[in-house]
Every structure is written in C-alpha cells, then in structure tokens.
Design a protein around this motif. Structure first.
Motif: not given
Length: 206
Positions: A180-183, A187-190, A196-197
C-alpha cells in the motif's frame, strides 16, 4: 469595620489548562504503566517507548488504512495526524530490512519507518476515554482478544513470539503495508504530487 474579603481568584486559562492537562496526562501515563506494563516518557504529550514491549511500523494513514482492510488480525493500531503506528513484536524493527528483502521489496523507496529501541510514539488516551481535538487515537486499541492474561498480542515472525493460529502475522502485515505504501507512491507520481513525509529518506529504521 468589616474587612473586605477579596473575591476568589479565577485561574488564568493557561493555569486551568496546565492543571487539567497535568491530571489527564498523569492518568494516561499511569494507565499504560499499571494496566499494560508499558514504559512512558514525557507529559506534553505522553509518549510510549518502543523496543521494550513492542516495536512500531509507522506509515501514512491512507496506506495504513488500506493495509488494514487486507489483513485480518493485527496488534494495536494508533493514528496521530497523517501517520499510523502499527504495533508489532519487539525486535521487528531489526528484522524488517531482511524481511523486506525476502518479500522482494528491498531497494524500493517506501514511506515506512520502523521504530525499535530508542523510539517512541504519541500515546493516545486510554480506550474509552475522550481526548482533545487532533490528539492521537486508537483505531485498534490494546486489548486481550488474542492475548493471554489480558496482554495484547503483537504481530511477530513465526517462532519469534507468534502464538500461531489466528494470532497476527508479521510477514502478512509487512507485505500489505509495503504494497500500500508503494501504491500510494505510484499514485502521487502519476498526479505529480511530491511524496509526503519522505524528504530524502524513503525508508528509515531505528
């Protein structure tokens, strides 16, 4: 002549807050120390020391919530702002790098922090007691559902504290959290948003 009796002095707001906070913080620390045997530090706010009775995996709240939907039993889980702390068996922070390598997450930038000896997390109010707005809270409070003698059970590697059966499993939990951290990072990269943090420290261990 009748002496003039001055009216009772009204405590200043700072004094009232200090007294109220002192009582609540003292009661909070005593509950953790006496009821659970957990070490605490400080009073503004009270902190729970990691590396003694438990370690902690600290992840973004959104990734943590998604991971909790994928796994069944876990240990206690606390939320403080945008970060979630999943309590795991002591020693897990030291095991995490090797475990991530074994799960083929080694070298992948994850917004995941493992707190062991020398770490600390903010103590939520004891279960069932109100806290101030914005304070840390228990999402899954410490309790005896899987424990013996009223002690919480923490996710652990098989043979290193896990009681088996339906007790929480560290491998499943770490794999779900890492996924989930990777997902969330993808998502943020897209969307072009910065992580964050995670400034310059994609993965940290104590």
């Amino acid at each position: 002549m009748t002496p003039t009796v001055p009216p009772p002095r009204t405590a200043l707001p700072a004094e009232r807050n200090s007294r109220a906070d002192g009582v609540s913080r003292g009661a909070c620390a005593r509950w953790y120390e006496q009821e659970l045997g957990w070490a605490t530090a400080g009073s503004a706010p009270v902190r729970l020391l990691t590396g003694l009775r438990f370690d902690a995996l600290v992840v973004p709240a959104a990734a943590g919530r998604a991971a909790l939907e994928r796994v069944g039993a876990t240990g206690p889980v606390a939320l403080a702002g945008r970060r979630m702390s999943l309590l795991v068996a002591p020693g897990s922070a030291d095991e995490l790098p090797g475990l991530l390598d074994w799960l083929e997450w080694g070298g992948v930038a994850l917004d995941l922090t493992a707190l062991g000896v020398g770490g600390r997390i903010t103590a939520p109010p004891p279960p069932g007691r109100p806290g101030s707005p914005g304070a840390a809270v228990w999402l899954r409070p410490p309790g005896p559902p899987h424990g013996q003698e009223g002690e919480p059970v923490f996710p652990a590697l098989s043979g290193f504290g896990s009681r088996g059966g339906d007790a929480p499993d560290l491998i499943r939990l770490v794999d779900a959290v890492a996924t989930e951290c990777h997902r969330a990072r993808l998502a943020r990269a897209r969307t072009g948003l910065p992580p964050k943090n995670s400034a310059a420290q994609p993965l940290a261990f104590s």
